[in-house]
Scaffold this motif. Sequence first.
Motif, mmCIF file in Angstrom:
data_model
loop_
_atom_site.group_PDB
_atom_site.id
_atom_site.type_symbol
_atom_site.label_atom_id
_atom_site.label_comp_id
_atom_site.label_asym_id
_atom_site.label_seq_id
_atom_site.Cartn_x
_atom_site.Cartn_y
_atom_site.Cartn_z
ATOM 1 N N HIS A 136 0.733 -1.317 0.022
ATOM 2 C CA HIS A 136 -0.058 -0.133 -0.082
ATOM 3 C C HIS A 136 0.933 1.200 -0.044
ATOM 4 O O HIS A 136 0.326 2.403 0.191
ATOM 5 C CB HIS A 136 -0.912 -0.085 1.075
ATOM 6 C CG HIS A 136 -2.172 -0.890 1.021
ATOM 7 N ND1 HIS A 136 -1.935 -2.239 0.849
ATOM 8 C CD2 HIS A 136 -3.396 -0.702 0.999
ATOM 9 C CE1 HIS A 136 -3.220 -2.904 0.662
ATOM 10 N NE2 HIS A 136 -4.165 -1.947 0.644
ATOM 11 N N ASP A 160 1.048 -7.034 3.469
ATOM 12 C CA ASP A 160 0.227 -5.808 3.733
ATOM 13 C C ASP A 160 -0.347 -5.955 5.358
ATOM 14 O O ASP A 160 -0.951 -6.676 5.796
ATOM 15 C CB ASP A 160 -1.045 -5.929 2.988
ATOM 16 C CG ASP A 160 -2.191 -4.916 3.349
ATOM 17 O OD1 ASP A 160 -1.755 -3.893 4.196
ATOM 18 O OD2 ASP A 160 -3.294 -5.134 3.041
ATOM 19 N N MET A 197 -3.061 5.475 3.325
ATOM 20 C CA MET A 197 -3.053 4.224 2.637
ATOM 21 C C MET A 197 -4.308 3.521 2.658
ATOM 22 O O MET A 197 -4.663 2.706 1.701
ATOM 23 C CB MET A 197 -1.780 3.417 3.191
ATOM 24 C CG MET A 197 -0.444 3.917 3.100
ATOM 25 S SD MET A 197 0.962 2.892 3.714
ATOM 26 C CE MET A 197 0.655 2.856 5.386
ATOM 27 N N TYR A 198 -5.086 3.431 3.667
ATOM 28 C CA TYR A 198 -6.266 2.752 3.833
ATOM 29 C C TYR A 198 -7.355 3.390 2.683
ATOM 30 O O TYR A 198 -7.747 2.524 1.982
ATOM 31 C CB TYR A 198 -6.895 2.622 5.187
ATOM 32 C CG TYR A 198 -8.231 2.342 5.248
ATOM 33 C CD1 TYR A 198 -8.382 0.870 5.181
ATOM 34 C CD2 TYR A 198 -9.492 3.250 5.318
ATOM 35 C CE1 TYR A 198 -9.648 0.393 5.239
ATOM 36 C CE2 TYR A 198 -10.942 2.535 5.573
ATOM 37 C CZ TYR A 198 -10.721 1.226 5.362
ATOM 38 O OH TYR A 198 -12.199 0.610 5.476
ATOM 39 N N ARG A 201 -6.718 2.325 -0.883
ATOM 40 C CA ARG A 201 -6.306 0.949 -1.022
ATOM 41 C C ARG A 201 -6.819 0.626 -2.449
ATOM 42 O O ARG A 201 -6.340 -0.384 -3.075
ATOM 43 C CB ARG A 201 -7.183 0.042 -0.006
ATOM 44 C CG ARG A 201 -8.655 0.106 0.011
ATOM 45 C CD ARG A 201 -9.293 -0.264 1.365
ATOM 46 N NE ARG A 201 -10.698 -0.066 1.583
ATOM 47 C CZ ARG A 201 -11.303 0.872 1.649
ATOM 48 N NH1 ARG A 201 -10.611 1.981 1.948
ATOM 49 N NH2 ARG A 201 -12.524 0.765 1.732
ATOM 50 N N VAL A 204 -4.421 -0.088 -5.303
ATOM 51 C CA VAL A 204 -3.267 -1.096 -4.963
ATOM 52 C C VAL A 204 -3.313 -2.003 -5.905
ATOM 53 O O VAL A 204 -2.198 -2.328 -6.722
ATOM 54 C CB VAL A 204 -3.438 -1.581 -3.581
ATOM 55 C CG1 VAL A 204 -2.418 -2.588 -3.481
ATOM 56 C CG2 VAL A 204 -3.073 -0.480 -2.744
#
Length: 384
Positions: A136, A160, A197-198, A201, A204
């Motif tokens: 990520h 991850d 990053m979440y 997602r 990714v």
Amino acid sequence: MSELALRFVGAEVLGPEGLTRGPLSFADGLICESGGRDVNLAGYLVLPGLVDIHGDGFERHLAMRRGAMKDLGAGLRAAEAELAANGVTTAVMAQFFSWEGGYRGPDFASQFLEALALTAQDTVTDLRKQLRFETHMLDDYPRFEALVAKYGVEYVVFNDHVPHERLAKGLVPRRLNGMALKSRRSPETLHKLLQKMYEERGRVPEALRGLSARLRVQGVTLGSHDDRSREDCLSWRDMGVTLAEFPETLEAGEAAHGLGTGVILGAPNVVRGGSHNGNVSAVDMIAMGLCDALASDYHYPSLRRAAFFVQEAGLCDLASAWALVSSGPARLLGLKDRGTLRAGLRADLMIVEAESRRMAATIAGGRISYMSGDIAKRFIQSGS
């Protein structure tokens, strides 16, 4: 440097079919049919050297405390000494490239690879490179890819560790303060990074497909880590991933095995009799024929102990158990020149006391990397 030319006699030698009492010769770094100075090893077992397909136990030598290790070369030489003392002749050094920072961060990964490139020229143990990439870190894909190319990294594993479940619930990640301290960020800064990053997602999978395709062109072996479901395994297979490290569930282990993906389990899991965090038992997986290789993970001594444990538990004979730590991992890594004691292959072997199973010596590529105790007398007396 002159190479050893020796002929071991009197020992039990482990071949693909089991233990025999025939002599074993090697010269010029390779096992050969005959020749060499005789060394009487009665009372010892001669076994293929261990091929550690994934180990990060070297971290304790490089970063005992924050900022304590400045000379990474000295730390790597200390790590090699531990590897050799545990019978490892080929070691894949599993280094993080992670948002966790510190000795798992991108800057340290670059320093580590530079130090390994210099140190590996002088080591007896074959030290090989693995980078564990946090998928990520979208902003870091170009830097990571450049690092792989610059240092010729042979093996990349996709990780991850973003705490998705807690972020999805709007909760603060567990141990945030400790992670922030290790990454040299404030807890607030790290929390914002994890949230970013979440939230990103969804980008990714496409980025990862592109990265994996480019890495495969370079001949890089690709692995996944901590898979939990059949869907995980199918997704990785479609990206060209051929190895599955430490699947967390039986479902994932069975799926990976069924897809022809090499399944790697942790030797500490075997020695402990189960996972330290409640994942599927490696012993159960081995019993079901779902394991292709064992790795030291975080504890080098567990590798040889696990192989003996598997044999003594009656799961298979010694030759099959030892294949999990020698020829199995060598095959998964595409290393056709090692893993068994056969003429023409590298002289990679370890010697243990037959009764106690204590380590006595390690020879890598025909060179002694470790020797301790009474066995030294045998080698010295044979030359007098």
